[in-house]
Each structure stands twice: as C-alpha cells, then as structure tokens.
Design an enzyme around this catalytic site. Sequence first.
Site, PDB file in Angstrom:
ATOM      1  N   ASP A  67     -36.422  20.966 -51.862  1.00  0.00           N
ATOM      2  CA  ASP A  67     -35.614  21.093 -50.811  1.00  0.00           C
ATOM      3  C   ASP A  67     -34.172  20.557 -50.822  1.00  0.00           C
ATOM      4  O   ASP A  67     -33.968  19.714 -51.645  1.00  0.00           O
ATOM      5  CB  ASP A  67     -36.492  20.701 -49.661  1.00  0.00           C
ATOM      6  CG  ASP A  67     -36.807  19.102 -49.671  1.00  0.00           C
ATOM      7  OD1 ASP A  67     -36.395  18.498 -50.408  1.00  0.00           O
ATOM      8  OD2 ASP A  67     -37.545  18.838 -48.844  1.00  0.00           O
ATOM      9  N   ASN A 135     -44.362  13.175 -39.893  1.00  0.00           N
ATOM     10  CA  ASN A 135     -44.749  14.196 -39.252  1.00  0.00           C
ATOM     11  C   ASN A 135     -45.694  15.333 -40.048  1.00  0.00           C
ATOM     12  O   ASN A 135     -46.085  16.173 -39.689  1.00  0.00           O
ATOM     13  CB  ASN A 135     -43.687  15.114 -38.558  1.00  0.00           C
ATOM     14  CG  ASN A 135     -42.579  15.674 -39.503  1.00  0.00           C
ATOM     15  OD1 ASN A 135     -42.959  15.424 -40.825  1.00  0.00           O
ATOM     16  ND2 ASN A 135     -41.743  16.337 -39.220  1.00  0.00           N
ATOM     17  N   HIS A 137     -44.735  16.657 -42.903  1.00  0.00           N
ATOM     18  CA  HIS A 137     -44.171  17.943 -43.454  1.00  0.00           C
ATOM     19  C   HIS A 137     -44.337  17.696 -45.023  1.00  0.00           C
ATOM     20  O   HIS A 137     -44.493  16.471 -45.736  1.00  0.00           O
ATOM     21  CB  HIS A 137     -42.654  18.155 -43.291  1.00  0.00           C
ATOM     22  CG  HIS A 137     -41.841  17.097 -43.298  1.00  0.00           C
ATOM     23  ND1 HIS A 137     -40.657  16.746 -42.844  1.00  0.00           N
ATOM     24  CD2 HIS A 137     -41.835  15.995 -44.341  1.00  0.00           C
ATOM     25  CE1 HIS A 137     -39.898  15.747 -43.528  1.00  0.00           C
ATOM     26  NE2 HIS A 137     -40.687  15.458 -44.523  1.00  0.00           N
ATOM     27  N   GLU A 142     -42.075  22.192 -41.926  1.00  0.00           N
ATOM     28  CA  GLU A 142     -42.195  21.321 -40.602  1.00  0.00           C
ATOM     29  C   GLU A 142     -43.414  21.655 -40.008  1.00  0.00           C
ATOM     30  O   GLU A 142     -44.032  22.850 -40.243  1.00  0.00           O
ATOM     31  CB  GLU A 142     -40.972  21.353 -39.682  1.00  0.00           C
ATOM     32  CG  GLU A 142     -39.704  20.935 -40.348  1.00  0.00           C
ATOM     33  CD  GLU A 142     -39.470  19.512 -40.506  1.00  0.00           C
ATOM     34  OE1 GLU A 142     -40.300  18.801 -41.337  1.00  0.00           O
ATOM     35  OE2 GLU A 142     -38.758  18.955 -39.634  1.00  0.00           O
TER      36      GLU A 142
HETATM   37  P1  PGA Z   1     -40.133   9.185 -48.055  1.00  0.00           P
HETATM   38  O1  PGA Z   1     -39.883  10.820 -47.494  1.00  0.00           O
HETATM   39  O2  PGA Z   1     -40.527   9.426 -49.369  1.00  0.00           O
HETATM   40  O3  PGA Z   1     -38.560   8.830 -48.102  1.00  0.00           O
HETATM   41  O4  PGA Z   1     -41.006   8.530 -47.367  1.00  0.00           O
HETATM   42  C1  PGA Z   1     -41.187  11.522 -47.589  1.00  0.00           C
HETATM   43  C2  PGA Z   1     -40.915  12.787 -46.731  1.00  0.00           C
HETATM   44  O5  PGA Z   1     -40.374  12.973 -45.891  1.00  0.00           O
HETATM   45  O6  PGA Z   1     -41.371  14.087 -47.599  1.00  0.00           O
END
Ligand code: PGA
Length: 242
Positions: A67, A135, A137, A142
């Site tokens: 992404d 959340n 995702h 999302e």
């Molecule tokens: P993080 O992000 O590894 O910085 O906790 C994870 C994500 O949002 O997929």
Amino acid sequence: MEVKIYKDYNELSAAAAAMIIDCIKSKPEALLCFATGDTPRLAYQKAAESAIGDKIDTSGCFFIGLDEWMGIPPTNTGSCHWFLHEYLFKPMDIDPTQIHLFDALAANGEEECRKMNKLIAVNGIDLMVVGVGMNGHIGFNEPGTNINSLAHVAALDEITRTVGRKYFEDEVTIGKGITVGLKQVMETGKLLMMANGKKKAPVIKKTLEQAIGPDFPATFIRQHKNGFLLIDEEAASELKTA
Ligand code: PGA
C-alpha cells in the site's frame, strides 16, 4: 491459519525473516508483497542480513508494496516507498527492475490499481507480509471493506489517519490510501500477519475471537488456507487460551 507465539519482538522478527528467506529459496522467481510499518521493520532488516550473509540469490524475485499514502512523495521518510527501500530493497541489493510500488502521486489512481491488479493476476502472490492496524485494517483495507475487493483507493478511517501521524516527521494531510485488495490478500500462497507489543493485545484478541467479517478485516486471516499469525507474548496477552 496457524497462530505462532514468540517470546519477544526479536524472536518474532527472526521467525518472519526466516519464512521470507525460505520462500525465496524454495521459489527463486517468487512474487513477494510487503507491508510497511513499525511491526515488520526488524524482520526485513534480518531477512536482508540473511540474504546478503548467506548469498541467497534474489535476482529472480519480484517485489511489490502492499500500500501507499496517496499524495505523499517517495522521498518523504513516512512513505511506504521510502520505508521499503530503506529497510529492505537497498540492504538486500534489489534491482529497481524487480520492484513495483504504487505511485502515490499518479494523477489517475484507478490506473495505478489496474497495473497492480494485472501484475498480481499474471503472477500470483507467493508470500505476503502484513501488520495489523489498531482498527483491524490490513494494508488500507479499512473496516467495512468488501472481501472481494481488488486494488483500490480508499478513504482512510479516522484511526488510520490519527495513528498514521507517527510515521511522518512533518505535518502532512493523509486522507486516502492505495492498497492491494482483500481478495488478493486472501489468495496469496502464504500470508504472514505480524503483531507485537501490549498495544496490539486487544487487536489480536479481536482478530482471533471476534466474528469473522469486514468490521475488523484482520479476522479474515482465520479463513486463509496458509495463513500464519505471528505474535509476541505481549500481543498474545489478552487471548483466552494464551
Ligand atoms: P504498525 O502498523 O506496524 O506501525 O503497528 C500496522 C498497520 O497499520 O498495518
């Protein structure tokens, strides 16, 4: 899906790195898809060290990014682009011809999605490494994202926009993201989802104990035929059976 619990972040990262290297060794022309974020950083550093140290041939592999933040230039240290180059591609000495990342500055986001969809449809993703958001995702899939979604531009959830500020040195506007879709996540040959630390404990509890569905996309990993949820003891600390 299999859940694997490791003592700490270091052991978790070493295990993920070993799985990345195993994939490359067993299929030298593998298509690998990588997330960014705080979680996988050490795994990528360890995978790169191992690839260089053990002289693993990565010249036949192809790498795609899961992404990107729309509108954020690749030179911004908060971009997924920058992260993957810094922690994976440069240390692993990957040639630019072996990499395809979403262009977050493209005027036509739909065209970017079409290019990514085509690449995935032709080759199939052998291994994908993802984190999990607060959340639930996966990438920028999302809450509410359809399980049949392909690559798409997504309006980012409030939690994603708030938590996402941690990656950026300067104030930026993050409103949209571009991401590989849930259908493509679910069709990967192997899916590694990683989480570490106490703050991810409630997220992992929901991932494993909440009803499977789009309200918390990470729950879909439970339906992946070759999915691995790799977590450390802190992230596992709220599980019923931990
Ligand atoms: P993080 O992000 O590894 O910085 O906790 C994870 C994500 O949002 O997929």
